[in-house]
Design a protein around this motif. Sequence first.
Motif, PDB file in Angstrom:
ATOM      1  N   TYR A  93      58.082  28.988  11.420  1.00  0.00           N
ATOM      2  CA  TYR A  93      58.559  30.069  11.482  1.00  0.00           C
ATOM      3  C   TYR A  93      57.482  31.157  10.766  1.00  0.00           C
ATOM      4  O   TYR A  93      57.297  32.217  10.955  1.00  0.00           O
ATOM      5  CB  TYR A  93      59.985  30.157  10.779  1.00  0.00           C
ATOM      6  CG  TYR A  93      61.156  29.641  11.436  1.00  0.00           C
ATOM      7  CD1 TYR A  93      61.380  30.449  12.625  1.00  0.00           C
ATOM      8  CD2 TYR A  93      61.330  28.333  11.599  1.00  0.00           C
ATOM      9  CE1 TYR A  93      62.211  29.927  13.743  1.00  0.00           C
ATOM     10  CE2 TYR A  93      62.377  27.794  12.482  1.00  0.00           C
ATOM     11  CZ  TYR A  93      62.749  28.876  13.462  1.00  0.00           C
ATOM     12  OH  TYR A  93      63.761  28.273  14.239  1.00  0.00           O
ATOM     13  N   ALA A  94      56.752  30.561   9.821  1.00  0.00           N
ATOM     14  CA  ALA A  94      55.756  31.391   9.018  1.00  0.00           C
ATOM     15  C   ALA A  94      54.605  31.663   9.977  1.00  0.00           C
ATOM     16  O   ALA A  94      53.991  32.932   9.976  1.00  0.00           O
ATOM     17  CB  ALA A  94      55.165  30.590   7.824  1.00  0.00           C
ATOM     18  N   GLU A  95      54.345  30.760  10.771  1.00  0.00           N
ATOM     19  CA  GLU A  95      53.238  31.061  11.756  1.00  0.00           C
ATOM     20  C   GLU A  95      53.548  32.249  12.626  1.00  0.00           C
ATOM     21  O   GLU A  95      52.863  33.067  13.206  1.00  0.00           O
ATOM     22  CB  GLU A  95      53.108  29.743  12.461  1.00  0.00           C
ATOM     23  CG  GLU A  95      51.678  29.747  13.329  1.00  0.00           C
ATOM     24  CD  GLU A  95      50.452  29.963  12.649  1.00  0.00           C
ATOM     25  OE1 GLU A  95      50.514  29.399  11.521  1.00  0.00           O
ATOM     26  OE2 GLU A  95      49.416  30.301  13.088  1.00  0.00           O
ATOM     27  N   ARG A  96      55.092  32.047  13.081  1.00  0.00           N
ATOM     28  CA  ARG A  96      55.497  33.065  14.136  1.00  0.00           C
ATOM     29  C   ARG A  96      55.544  34.455  13.519  1.00  0.00           C
ATOM     30  O   ARG A  96      55.211  35.535  13.995  1.00  0.00           O
ATOM     31  CB  ARG A  96      56.631  32.769  14.481  1.00  0.00           C
ATOM     32  CG  ARG A  96      56.915  31.829  15.558  1.00  0.00           C
ATOM     33  CD  ARG A  96      58.225  31.753  16.072  1.00  0.00           C
ATOM     34  NE  ARG A  96      58.835  33.095  16.796  1.00  0.00           N
ATOM     35  CZ  ARG A  96      60.051  33.337  17.026  1.00  0.00           C
ATOM     36  NH1 ARG A  96      60.907  32.211  16.861  1.00  0.00           N
ATOM     37  NH2 ARG A  96      60.495  34.493  17.450  1.00  0.00           N
ATOM     38  N   ILE A  97      55.746  34.577  12.086  1.00  0.00           N
ATOM     39  CA  ILE A  97      55.613  35.886  11.395  1.00  0.00           C
ATOM     40  C   ILE A  97      54.340  36.347  11.269  1.00  0.00           C
ATOM     41  O   ILE A  97      54.086  37.666  11.517  1.00  0.00           O
ATOM     42  CB  ILE A  97      56.287  35.705   9.702  1.00  0.00           C
ATOM     43  CG1 ILE A  97      57.397  35.384   9.692  1.00  0.00           C
ATOM     44  CG2 ILE A  97      55.727  36.669   8.974  1.00  0.00           C
ATOM     45  CD1 ILE A  97      58.445  36.445   9.851  1.00  0.00           C
ATOM     46  N   LYS A  98      53.198  35.420  11.064  1.00  0.00           N
ATOM     47  CA  LYS A  98      51.732  35.957  11.026  1.00  0.00           C
ATOM     48  C   LYS A  98      51.645  36.504  12.465  1.00  0.00           C
ATOM     49  O   LYS A  98      50.727  37.546  12.605  1.00  0.00           O
ATOM     50  CB  LYS A  98      51.045  34.722  10.803  1.00  0.00           C
ATOM     51  CG  LYS A  98      49.709  35.054  10.181  1.00  0.00           C
ATOM     52  CD  LYS A  98      49.034  33.918   9.641  1.00  0.00           C
ATOM     53  CE  LYS A  98      48.131  33.230  10.660  1.00  0.00           C
ATOM     54  NZ  LYS A  98      47.297  31.962  10.184  1.00  0.00           N
ATOM     55  N   ASN A  99      51.960  35.932  13.596  1.00  0.00           N
ATOM     56  CA  ASN A  99      51.636  36.498  14.874  1.00  0.00           C
ATOM     57  C   ASN A  99      52.599  37.671  15.369  1.00  0.00           C
ATOM     58  O   ASN A  99      51.867  38.587  16.177  1.00  0.00           O
ATOM     59  CB  ASN A  99      51.626  35.208  15.823  1.00  0.00           C
ATOM     60  CG  ASN A  99      50.571  34.089  15.522  1.00  0.00           C
ATOM     61  OD1 ASN A  99      49.792  34.361  15.148  1.00  0.00           O
ATOM     62  ND2 ASN A  99      51.071  32.969  15.822  1.00  0.00           N
ATOM     63  N   GLU A 100      53.834  37.278  15.096  1.00  0.00           N
ATOM     64  CA  GLU A 100      54.627  38.425  16.031  1.00  0.00           C
ATOM     65  C   GLU A 100      55.093  39.513  14.873  1.00  0.00           C
ATOM     66  O   GLU A 100      55.548  40.600  15.207  1.00  0.00           O
ATOM     67  CB  GLU A 100      55.886  37.791  16.196  1.00  0.00           C
ATOM     68  CG  GLU A 100      55.826  36.647  17.374  1.00  0.00           C
ATOM     69  CD  GLU A 100      56.918  35.697  17.507  1.00  0.00           C
ATOM     70  OE1 GLU A 100      58.032  36.308  17.635  1.00  0.00           O
ATOM     71  OE2 GLU A 100      56.696  34.730  18.036  1.00  0.00           O
ATOM     72  N   TYR A 101      55.234  39.346  13.668  1.00  0.00           N
ATOM     73  CA  TYR A 101      55.541  40.419  12.835  1.00  0.00           C
ATOM     74  C   TYR A 101      54.504  40.533  11.666  1.00  0.00           C
ATOM     75  O   TYR A 101      54.803  40.136  10.271  1.00  0.00           O
ATOM     76  CB  TYR A 101      56.856  40.271  12.050  1.00  0.00           C
ATOM     77  CG  TYR A 101      58.060  39.746  13.327  1.00  0.00           C
ATOM     78  CD1 TYR A 101      58.736  40.808  13.631  1.00  0.00           C
ATOM     79  CD2 TYR A 101      58.277  38.321  13.439  1.00  0.00           C
ATOM     80  CE1 TYR A 101      59.772  40.491  14.507  1.00  0.00           C
ATOM     81  CE2 TYR A 101      59.276  38.032  14.346  1.00  0.00           C
ATOM     82  CZ  TYR A 101      60.016  39.096  15.066  1.00  0.00           C
ATOM     83  OH  TYR A 101      60.810  38.585  16.005  1.00  0.00           O
ATOM     84  N   PRO A 102      53.424  40.926  11.921  1.00  0.00           N
ATOM     85  CA  PRO A 102      52.377  40.933  10.924  1.00  0.00           C
ATOM     86  C   PRO A 102      52.573  41.936   9.602  1.00  0.00           C
ATOM     87  O   PRO A 102      51.761  41.856   8.649  1.00  0.00           O
ATOM     88  CB  PRO A 102      51.013  41.232  11.657  1.00  0.00           C
ATOM     89  CG  PRO A 102      51.364  42.009  12.966  1.00  0.00           C
ATOM     90  CD  PRO A 102      52.873  41.244  13.166  1.00  0.00           C
ATOM     91  N   GLN A 103      53.483  42.695   9.791  1.00  0.00           N
ATOM     92  CA  GLN A 103      53.713  43.660   8.706  1.00  0.00           C
ATOM     93  C   GLN A 103      54.449  42.813   7.636  1.00  0.00           C
ATOM     94  O   GLN A 103      54.484  43.554   6.445  1.00  0.00           O
ATOM     95  CB  GLN A 103      54.842  44.696   9.284  1.00  0.00           C
ATOM     96  CG  GLN A 103      56.202  44.365   9.578  1.00  0.00           C
ATOM     97  CD  GLN A 103      56.278  43.944  10.784  1.00  0.00           C
ATOM     98  OE1 GLN A 103      55.149  43.480  11.697  1.00  0.00           O
ATOM     99  NE2 GLN A 103      57.598  44.118  11.493  1.00  0.00           N
ATOM    100  N   PHE A 104      54.855  41.561   7.823  1.00  0.00           N
ATOM    101  CA  PHE A 104      55.357  40.892   6.681  1.00  0.00           C
ATOM    102  C   PHE A 104      54.659  39.728   6.140  1.00  0.00           C
ATOM    103  O   PHE A 104      53.698  39.330   6.834  1.00  0.00           O
ATOM    104  CB  PHE A 104      56.861  40.261   7.233  1.00  0.00           C
ATOM    105  CG  PHE A 104      57.781  41.180   7.577  1.00  0.00           C
ATOM    106  CD1 PHE A 104      58.401  42.040   6.453  1.00  0.00           C
ATOM    107  CD2 PHE A 104      58.133  41.404   8.579  1.00  0.00           C
ATOM    108  CE1 PHE A 104      59.296  42.636   7.051  1.00  0.00           C
ATOM    109  CE2 PHE A 104      59.033  42.043   9.198  1.00  0.00           C
ATOM    110  CZ  PHE A 104      59.839  42.869   8.327  1.00  0.00           C
ATOM    111  N   ASP A 105      54.662  39.408   4.874  1.00  0.00           N
ATOM    112  CA  ASP A 105      53.915  38.229   4.369  1.00  0.00           C
ATOM    113  C   ASP A 105      54.761  37.210   4.056  1.00  0.00           C
ATOM    114  O   ASP A 105      55.753  37.070   3.395  1.00  0.00           O
ATOM    115  CB  ASP A 105      53.292  38.938   2.798  1.00  0.00           C
ATOM    116  CG  ASP A 105      52.535  37.962   2.290  1.00  0.00           C
ATOM    117  OD1 ASP A 105      51.801  37.142   2.993  1.00  0.00           O
ATOM    118  OD2 ASP A 105      52.253  38.064   0.907  1.00  0.00           O
TER     119      ASP A 105
END
Length: 330
Positions: free
Chosen positions: A240-252
């Motif tokens: 899920y952290a990887e998906r945040i990086k790729n799909e929702y880069p506005q979040f850390d």
Amino acid sequence: MERNIKTIGILTSGGDAPGMNAAIRAITRTARFHDMNVVGIMRGYQGLIEKEFVRFTSSSVSNTIQRGGTILKTARCKEFMTAEGRKKAYENMLEAGIDALVVIGGNGSLTGAQLFAREYDIPIIGLPGTIDNDLYGTDSTIGYDSALNTIVDCVDKIRDTANSHDRIFFIEVMGRDAGFLAQNSAIASGAEAAIIPENGGTDVDQLAEFIERGKRKSKNSAIVLVSEAHKNGVGGAMYYAERIKNEYPQFDARVTILGHLQRGGTPTAYDRILASRMGYAAIEALLEGQRNVMIGIKNDEIVYVPISRAIKMDKPINQELIAVLNVLSM
Ligand code: ATP
């Protein structure tokens, strides 16, 4: 069919869980109360195959109720999964005069017990000893409450850091294929979400739903409890952290995998009482002529569950828990 049981063997198998010692103590003392001999079998099924037997008295279990882990040690034993391994185990039992077995463990351990009891004429009683709470027919398993409390303690600490930065913290917890630990620790720690295998299967994108819900909220940081369960490559905090990086880069995003610290520590009072009641019930069950049942607890009453049902049926998660978290995390 009642039979005269003179000597019982006790073993712990699979992952250790807080409260196993309280169960061993209760089984030993109840058996001794009824003048049965008690043999402690070291390292689970491995010890049964390698004849690692220790004669237990009441004092063998003194000063153990508060200790985590298992004084009998535990193991994962490949040899017991073979017919030859189980034959050796049976012959060793006969030689040592053990005429009934109490197995404390999770789904795998009870699956082994079931197979063993089908092949050989041995009364076996199972005790649900696993932090995962994934056995059907019991509201709680020995160790689950302790692990839940440990997780909540850790999440409370991570929350301090999460609040100091604008971040999403994915905290991965154990549970194998079950989400009880993730869901209930999320509620108890005031987390923003839990991602669990029981919530809609792979058809539901729990991450997208969480982000969507978050847009309606005023919070800048979030804690998400993630079950370790993987299905078709989907699951776990790293995913899920990887998906945040790729799909929702506005979040850390940050990941914490709690790992083995979830298993350790002293058992909670709840687990000690549960294990004591279940251990006592295991001997009572044998005296009643029960065999091949798991001791469970339902609405605070001890129940006997056929092992075949306990291991085969999926234990459903109460859907109300999902609704409670969704509403309260607003
Ligand atoms: P936990 O839930 O904490 O992981 P568990 O009891 O499910 O505990 P497993 O590793 O699945 O842990 O199983 C423990 C042991 O039970 C195995 O190492 C093996 O000795 C025995 N076992 C598991 N499955 C079988 C099986 N199908 N046949 C025979 N023995 C089995």
